[in-house]
Design an enzyme around this catalytic site. Structure first.
Site, short mmCIF file in Angstrom:
data_model
loop_
_atom_site.label_atom_id
_atom_site.label_comp_id
_atom_site.label_asym_id
_atom_site.label_seq_id
_atom_site.Cartn_x
_atom_site.Cartn_y
_atom_site.Cartn_z
N LYS A 99 29.20 39.73 26.99
CA LYS A 99 30.45 40.15 26.35
C LYS A 99 30.21 40.70 24.94
CE LYS A 99 33.96 37.86 28.98
NZ LYS A 99 35.15 37.04 29.04
N LYS A 147 30.65 42.74 37.71
CA LYS A 147 31.78 41.99 38.30
C LYS A 147 33.11 42.67 37.97
CE LYS A 147 33.36 38.60 34.98
NZ LYS A 147 34.17 37.43 34.87
N LYS A 202 38.81 42.16 33.82
CA LYS A 202 40.02 42.68 33.15
C LYS A 202 39.66 43.69 32.08
CE LYS A 202 42.20 38.16 33.03
NZ LYS A 202 41.26 37.15 32.50
N1 AQP Z 1 35.13 39.25 39.50
C1 AQP Z 1 35.40 37.98 39.70
N2 AQP Z 1 35.09 37.39 40.89
C2 AQP Z 1 35.38 36.09 41.11
N3 AQP Z 1 35.97 35.29 40.20
C3 AQP Z 1 36.31 35.83 39.01
N4 AQP Z 1 36.90 35.33 37.92
C4 AQP Z 1 37.01 36.30 36.99
N5 AQP Z 1 36.48 37.45 37.43
C5 AQP Z 1 36.04 37.20 38.70
C6 AQP Z 1 37.35 33.94 37.80
O1 AQP Z 1 38.71 33.95 37.39
C7 AQP Z 1 38.96 32.79 36.59
C8 AQP Z 1 39.71 33.19 35.38
O2 AQP Z 1 38.92 34.05 34.59
P1 AQP Z 1 39.35 34.40 33.12
O3 AQP Z 1 40.42 35.40 33.15
O4 AQP Z 1 39.71 33.18 32.38
O5 AQP Z 1 38.08 34.96 32.43
P2 AQP Z 1 36.90 35.85 32.89
O6 AQP Z 1 36.02 35.13 33.83
O7 AQP Z 1 36.26 36.31 31.63
O8 AQP Z 1 37.64 37.04 33.66
P3 AQP Z 1 37.47 38.59 33.46
O9 AQP Z 1 38.36 39.31 34.38
O10 AQP Z 1 36.03 38.96 33.53
O11 AQP Z 1 38.03 38.83 32.02
P4 AQP Z 1 37.38 39.59 30.82
O12 AQP Z 1 37.16 40.99 31.28
O13 AQP Z 1 38.44 39.47 29.75
O14 AQP Z 1 36.13 38.87 30.52
C9 AQP Z 1 37.61 32.14 36.30
O15 AQP Z 1 37.46 31.00 37.13
C10 AQP Z 1 36.63 33.20 36.68
O16 AQP Z 1 35.43 32.62 37.16
#
Ligand code: AQP
Length: 333
Positions: free
Chosen positions: A114, A198, A201
């Site tokens: 990140k 992956k 968001k």
């Molecule tokens: N691509 C993914 N596949 C499976 N699980 C996922 N999670 C996130 N992306 C995937 C799971 O969703 C839960 C909540 O995630 P989060 O929003 O708290 O944070 P994150 O993991 O950082 O999600 P993003 O979408 O990748 O956000 P950004 O882009 O802001 O970093 C978690 O249980 C995560 O494992």
């Protein structure tokens, strides 16, 4: 055996299919298992580790709450609240940051991903947020944490912190070291544009993900444009890992259909990609559109969502403040 479940989702906008299949769908299944005690948190303190628009944050918190409810979480059975409304999470986090070691945090791969090349400009919050996550989990004596595969390392850190605290302060049973609950299959949904990244968001391309509030037409268009390759549909799962985009699309279909990937491969072997993509779009629309409609409906009633969060915060506060008071006593305050 009854489980104490805790998990969270950041209200950083654009909740997507990866969040749903990797986490929220599992939250609902666990809630519906007999005797489980479930706490699901909209982790707004985590969200501000990267820049958020203060005018939009409150609505993003409501949107994530609406997505929980629209996906099948029941605010009477589960405790649903937002993290910043329970101050014990931050208090616990400070004490635990004095237990965690720099070396442990330096190993966290998500920070490296990140923060990217410009580590010096990343917020300190982004670096230490796994400690806040440990506090979130440990204050509820959580036994199991449903997460996507990307959070496995942070869960290991939580266990390390719990064990070090118990040992250092000679209180072997104070913190419970929680187990991650990671789905055996389809735990990591990948970007529609790059099968090695992956679905996320924060990906600047909206075409890389299916958002939970995408309309039917948008979903169809995104699946149509999803990256594939110039080979035909696979006949078996041999060498599928060398075709990450295809593996991902087959995985999404299988996960939504609740079936093994081998069954999906059999269903589409010998067919062409456009036929598969049409069926995939239909499947995504069938499963996601009702959630999207419900999210939009719920969001029109802000007072209702705010009440769910207020009630949830009261219930969460009762548990977390008791634990943090015990924690403060143990360290000598
Ligand atoms: N691509 C993914 N596949 C499976 N699980 C996922 N999670 C996130 N992306 C995937 C799971 O969703 C839960 C909540 O995630 P989060 O929003 O708290 O944070 P994150 O993991 O950082 O999600 P993003 O979408 O990748 O956000 P950004 O882009 O802001 O970093 C978690 O249980 C995560 O494992």
């Amino acid at each position: 055996m009854s489980k104490k479940i805790f998990s969270g989702v950041q209200p950083s906008g654009n909740l997507h299919l990866g969040n749903y299949l990797g986490a929220i769908k599992n939250f609902v299944n666990l809630q519906n298992e007999k005797n489980n005690q479930c706490v699901y948190c909209v982790v707004d303190l985590h969200a501000i580790t990267v820049k958020q628009n203060p005018k939009e944050l409150k609505d993003s918190i409501r949107e994530t709450t609406a997505a929980f409810i629209a996906s099948g979480l029941d605010y009477k059975r589960s405790i649903i609240f937002n993290q910043s409304s329970v101050p014990s999470h931050s208090e616990g986090s400070w004490i635990l940051s004095c237990v965690a070691r720099m070396g442990w945090l330096n190993r966290m791969t998500q920070f490296k991903e990140k923060a990217g090349k410009d580590k010096e400009k990343a917020s300190v919050g982004l670096y230490i947020y796994p400690i806040l996550m440990a506090s979130d989990i440990l204050l509820y004596d959580t036994t199991h944490v449903p997460v996507g595969e990307d959070q496995k390392q942070h869960l290991e850190l939580t266990r390390d912190i719990a064990q070090k605290f118990n040992l250092e302060f000679n209180c072997p049973d104070f913190f419970t070291a929680p187990e991650p609950l990671i789905q055996k299959t389809f735990a990591r949904i990948m970007s529609l544009k790059d099968g090695k990244k992956k679905m996320s968001k924060s990906d600047p391309s909206d075409l890389s993900r299916v958002n939970l509030n995408d309309s039917k037409d948008v979903i169809i268009n995104k699946i149509k444009k999803a990256k594939t390759d110039d080979k035909s549909m696979p006949e078996d799962n041999k060498n599928l890992n060398k075709r990450p985009e295809i593996e991902n699309l087959l995985g999404i279909y299988s996960s939504l259909a609740d079936q093994k990937i081998e069954k999906t491969i059999n269903e589409f072997s010998g067919k062409n990609f456009s036929e598969f993509k049409t069926k995939l779009s239909e499947m995504v629309v069938e499963k996601i559109s009702p959630i999207s409609t419900e999210i939009n409906k719920l969001q029109e009633d802000k007072e209702f969502i705010d009440k769910i969060l207020r009630d949830g915060s009261e219930r969460a506060n009762e548990i977390a403040s008791k634990k943090v008071n015990e924690l403060k006593k143990i360290v000598g305050f």
